[in-house]
Design an enzyme around this catalytic site. Structure first.
Site, short mmCIF file in Angstrom:
data_model
loop_
_atom_site.label_atom_id
_atom_site.label_comp_id
_atom_site.label_asym_id
_atom_site.label_seq_id
_atom_site.Cartn_x
_atom_site.Cartn_y
_atom_site.Cartn_z
N GLU A 427 0.82 -1.22 0.00
CA GLU A 427 0.00 0.00 0.00
C GLU A 427 0.86 1.27 0.00
O GLU A 427 0.47 2.29 0.54
CB GLU A 427 -0.98 0.01 1.19
CG GLU A 427 -1.86 -1.20 1.30
CD GLU A 427 -2.57 -1.56 -0.01
OE1 GLU A 427 -2.86 -0.64 -0.80
OE2 GLU A 427 -2.81 -2.75 -0.23
N GLY A 428 2.01 1.20 -0.64
CA GLY A 428 2.91 2.35 -0.73
C GLY A 428 4.02 2.24 0.29
O GLY A 428 3.78 2.29 1.49
#
Length: 564
Positions: A427-428
């Site tokens: 998620e980053g």
């Protein structure tokens, strides 16, 4: 701290949030009082402790496997999933029109923390289901929405998010999966996707793969990407979605991470062509908040284990007396205090960000909604990354408290560390969150998100008379003033660390002001301790942030022969 104690502390934090009063007002029919919160969060703790945690211990050892092209989950997963779905845990935040309970994100995050404390691997399935629903209800054709949204909310169907490809992980503009229109109005999706959590399973009969793909007229870069819903099954027949493999991972063994091949699979366009990435961020925001809940859950689990072990393990003391419990040793006390303080401010950060997300989504006043949106834009990268790193740090310190025992599988500390490590990647990554904060929240958009946070935090520092928070904010302002685009990519991460310390200092200041009950006194003591730790750590991060040019020069001076 038991699950019941954790539930009580979570509710105490919620009730103490200044934002909670407004959340109550925006959800007048929810009955958000103390008794209701204790019932809901307590029930989540009961399910987590009684059903999901026992399953997780077994699933970690057995894992998942691929048989004849289909994923087989660990024993007990079906029973745990049915118990989870039967009492409506998938519906908490879902819209009432689809059968959801329509409760705030704040309540969902409170419950999600305890469920992730029991098994972050188990929690990897409901999160994309919930977040995909938001994208579908906002952008999909009404008929497609009516088909999928109720079933995602009630847990009878599942969803995934399919972005990364073998040669384009975080480099989204280089995605090559192709979408070609078909005569019947559907599309044919062809390409390879990787890192797909629960990319296949038999917990539900259908899975909605939310796929980013490039249409024939799509330009190079992110502007050419569109979003598609690719069902795993159509009219009872398998769609052309093939499981290539299950990844062998360090942790999260109960969650199958799949590589998927789309071989001219039938898909449905979601929303506007060329706007896929922007639309998908509706889903990504919720998923990054869920990483915060995962981090809070694992941090709390590690801190609780360390305190419990240290109160029982006997070693040392006077030679002519029985050995003492190790929580009487000063260095162990230092570690235990740090563990508990980090876990509690992580929880406070996630709950605050969730409350602000509720305000951003539901405020009926434009100015208030804009203000909440700016504050959320600041909090989101910090919440995602700080909670992710807190989980690893707390698990690592718990192993240290347990000593040799912590390094063995007899105790769950080593599992916490293995499960936690990925939180700072998916998620980053930490670097991506840092660039988002430095380039977009400070240097971009006239620094509106940064200034919104400063105004809120300085207001609380003045209201509560906290000099330490003022000092942290001063360091943050000085560092922000030295940021520039040429060196921002080099110093973005230390700036993220400094911003995180200032932001958690704000959370800790709120905690430190609590009083009037044993749980408030407990939270206040940990808030004060975190402020001391944050101020000490912030000095180093501020120094690194201000030396961007020196860091660039140092890298250039290193002999490339080192790579040999």
């Amino acid at each position: 701290m038991s699950y019941a104690d954790a539930a009580g502390t979570i509710v105490a934090q919620i009730l103490a949030l200044p934002e909670f009063v407004r959340v109550q007002a925006l959800f007048p029919d929810a009955g958000l009082d103390e008794a209701m919160l204790l019932d809901i969060v307590g029930a989540a703790g009961d399910l987590a402790e009684g059903v999901i945690e026992p399953f997780n211990a077994q699933a970690d050892q057995v894992g998942c496997r691929l048989e004849q092209g289909r994923v087989r989950l660990a024993p007990g997963h079906h029973d745990a999933w049915q118990a989870f779905v039967a009492v409506g845990w998938t519906t908490i935040e879902g819209a009432p029109q689809w059968g959801g309970a329509g409760l705030p994100m704040l309540v969902h995050s409170a419950c999600e923390e305890l469920l992730n404390r029991a098994s972050p691997a188990f929690g990897m399935l409901p999160t994309p289901m919930r977040c995909a629903t938001k994208v579908i209800e906002r952008y999909a054709d009404p008929a497609l929405c009516a088909e999928w949204a109720p079933r995602l909310v009630d847990g009878s169907w599942a969803a995934t998010i399919c972005i990364s490809e073998p040669d384009a992980g975080s480099d989204v503009p280089r995605l090559r999966t192709a979408a070609v229109p078909h005569a019947d109005g559907t599309w044919r999706i062809t390409g390879e996707k990787i890192w797909i959590s629960f990319g296949d399973h038999d917990l539900t009969p259908r899975i909605a793969h939310m796929v980013l793909a490039r249409t024939p007229e799509g330009a190079h870069g992110p502007a050419g990407l569109s979003l598609f819903l690719v069902p795993s099954d159509i009219a009872g027949q398998r769609n052309a979605v093939v499981v290539r493999r299950i990844e062998e991972k360090l942790g999260l063994h109960g969650s199958p991470t799949c590589a998927l091949g789309f071989e001219a699979a039938t898909g449905h366009l979601i929303g506007t062509p060329g706007r896929g990435l922007a639309q998908l961020f509706t889903m990504i925001i919720g998923m990054r908040l869920s990483v915060g809940s995962q981090g809070a859950g694992l941090s709390g689990a590690a801190a609780s284990l360390a305190w419990r072990y240290a109160a029982e393990r006997r070693q040392g003391g006077r030679a002519d007396a029985p050995p003492v419990t190790i929580d009487q040793h000063g260095d162990v006390q230092r570690m235990l205090l740090g563990l508990a303080a980090r876990a509690e401010v992580t929880r406070g950060l996630v709950l605050t960000a969730s409350a602000v997300a509720d305000l951003q989504a539901h405020e009926d006043d434009d100015a208030a909604r804009t203000e909440a949106g700016l504050l959320l834009a600041w909090l989101l990268p910090i919440t995602k990354n700080f909670a992710a790193e807190a989980a690893s740090l707390c698990a690592n310190d718990a192993i240290q408290v347990l000593g040799g025992a912590g390094y063995t599988r007899e105790w769950p500390a080593e599992r916490y560390l293995r499960d936690a490590r990925v939180l700072a990647i998916y998620e980053g990554t930490s670097g991506m969150q840092a660039l988002d904060l430095a380039l977009r929240r400070v240097l971009g958009d006239q620094g509106r998100a940064y200034r919104a946070f400063l105004a809120k935090a300085r207001g609380d520092a003045d209201r509560l008379g906290n000099a330490t928070l003022r000092a942290l904010l001063d360091m943050l302002e000085q560092a922000a003033s030295s940021l520039d685009k040429p060196t921002a990519t080099v110093v973005a991460y230390p700036f993220l660390q400094l911003a995180s310390l200032a932001t958690t200092g704000w959370i800790a200041t709120r905690l430190a002001a609590l009083s009037g009950s044993p749980v408030h006194d407990h939270l206040a003591a940990l808030g004060r301790h975190w402020l001391l730790l944050a101020q000490a750590q912030a000095l180093a991060e501020a120094a690194l942030t201000s030396h961007g040019q020196a860091l660039v020069a140092a890298f250039d001076d290193v002999d490339r022969g080192y790579l040999g």
